[in-house]
Design a protein around this motif. Sequence first.
Motif, mmCIF file in Angstrom:
data_model
loop_
_atom_site.group_PDB
_atom_site.id
_atom_site.type_symbol
_atom_site.label_atom_id
_atom_site.label_comp_id
_atom_site.label_asym_id
_atom_site.label_seq_id
_atom_site.Cartn_x
_atom_site.Cartn_y
_atom_site.Cartn_z
ATOM 1 N N LEU A 28 50.744 36.521 43.668
ATOM 2 C CA LEU A 28 49.910 35.323 43.624
ATOM 3 C C LEU A 28 50.756 34.093 43.340
ATOM 4 N N SER A 29 50.260 32.931 43.743
ATOM 5 C CA SER A 29 50.977 31.688 43.463
ATOM 6 C C SER A 29 50.844 31.351 41.981
ATOM 7 N N ALA A 30 51.877 30.766 41.421
ATOM 8 C CA ALA A 30 51.883 30.404 40.000
ATOM 9 C C ALA A 30 51.191 29.061 39.805
ATOM 10 N N THR A 31 49.895 29.039 40.120
ATOM 11 C CA THR A 31 49.061 27.841 40.009
ATOM 12 C C THR A 31 47.770 28.231 39.304
ATOM 13 N N ARG A 32 46.980 27.230 38.948
ATOM 14 C CA ARG A 32 45.667 27.508 38.360
ATOM 15 C C ARG A 32 44.829 28.352 39.306
ATOM 16 N N ARG A 33 44.897 28.036 40.583
ATOM 17 C CA ARG A 33 44.137 28.816 41.570
ATOM 18 C C ARG A 33 44.613 30.256 41.623
ATOM 19 N N GLY A 34 45.927 30.444 41.534
ATOM 20 C CA GLY A 34 46.466 31.807 41.531
ATOM 21 C C GLY A 34 45.993 32.604 40.325
ATOM 22 N N ALA A 35 45.953 31.968 39.161
ATOM 23 C CA ALA A 35 45.487 32.642 37.949
ATOM 24 C C ALA A 35 43.998 32.985 38.064
ATOM 25 N N ARG A 36 43.224 32.058 38.594
ATOM 26 C CA ARG A 36 41.787 32.324 38.777
ATOM 27 C C ARG A 36 41.578 33.456 39.779
ATOM 28 N N LEU A 37 42.355 33.445 40.854
ATOM 29 C CA LEU A 37 42.248 34.505 41.855
ATOM 30 C C LEU A 37 42.635 35.859 41.255
ATOM 31 N N ALA A 38 43.622 35.893 40.387
ATOM 32 C CA ALA A 38 44.008 37.146 39.726
ATOM 33 C C ALA A 38 42.820 37.734 38.978
ATOM 34 N N ARG A 39 42.118 36.894 38.238
ATOM 35 C CA ARG A 39 40.947 37.351 37.481
ATOM 36 C C ARG A 39 39.864 37.865 38.417
ATOM 37 N N LEU A 40 39.566 37.108 39.473
ATOM 38 C CA LEU A 40 38.519 37.514 40.416
ATOM 39 C C LEU A 40 38.874 38.810 41.140
ATOM 40 N N LEU A 41 40.136 38.930 41.571
ATOM 41 C CA LEU A 41 40.573 40.155 42.251
ATOM 42 C C LEU A 41 40.506 41.357 41.325
ATOM 43 N N ALA A 42 40.876 41.156 40.070
ATOM 44 C CA ALA A 42 40.829 42.266 39.106
ATOM 45 C C ALA A 42 39.396 42.754 38.922
ATOM 46 N N VAL A 43 38.464 41.831 38.780
ATOM 47 C CA VAL A 43 37.061 42.213 38.610
ATOM 48 C C VAL A 43 36.572 42.982 39.837
ATOM 49 N N GLU A 44 36.884 42.483 41.025
ATOM 50 C CA GLU A 44 36.460 43.176 42.250
ATOM 51 C C GLU A 44 37.074 44.571 42.340
ATOM 52 N N GLN A 45 38.358 44.677 41.998
ATOM 53 C CA GLN A 45 39.026 45.970 42.114
ATOM 54 C C GLN A 45 38.455 46.989 41.135
ATOM 55 N N ILE A 46 38.284 46.607 39.886
ATOM 56 C CA ILE A 46 37.778 47.596 38.929
ATOM 57 C C ILE A 46 36.315 47.948 39.219
ATOM 58 N N THR A 47 35.575 47.020 39.825
ATOM 59 C CA THR A 47 34.212 47.330 40.247
ATOM 60 C C THR A 47 34.244 48.370 41.369
#
Length: 160
Positions: free
Chosen positions: A15-34
């Motif tokens: 992921l990119s080292a930006t606010r958007r990248g950090a937010r995307l990390a959180r969203l992707l993690a939630v989707e994956q564990i779901t």
Amino acid sequence: MLQSATPAGQFTQLLSATRRGARLARLLAVEQITQWGWPRGSERAEAAEAVVAELAANAVMHGRLPGRGFRLSLVLLPSAGLLIEVTDPRGERLPVVPRTADEEGHGLVIVEALAADWGVRSCPPSGKTVWAEISPARLRPVAASVDPSDAVRPAAAEET
């Protein structure tokens, strides 16, 4: 037929080292564990979401180098737990849990409270991986004041 190089119980994303990248990390993690069967909104899922948000925020705010991103990895553990790893290129900047309320780094206090264990390891030639384990045996409720979507607040505008 094409087969994935990543086993079913593993997820990795650069992921990119930006606010958007950090937010995307959180969203992707939630989707994956779901997708792995963790109920959305469960204690385990909320703990994992908060830990990913904090570790990704730290990678963006403290582990960033121009032109370099960070990597999020999730691994399902045989114990029904989850290993979360966030790798960034700044191996010389190790995470520190604050000793007083005046110090920075309160995100690590949240990680320490929610994870069964956490730590950091060197990632040669110059990076580090901060890891945390979410274990169903040691879950604490996510504090009501913790909003994982607010985890990244860099001083400079870093939207790219």
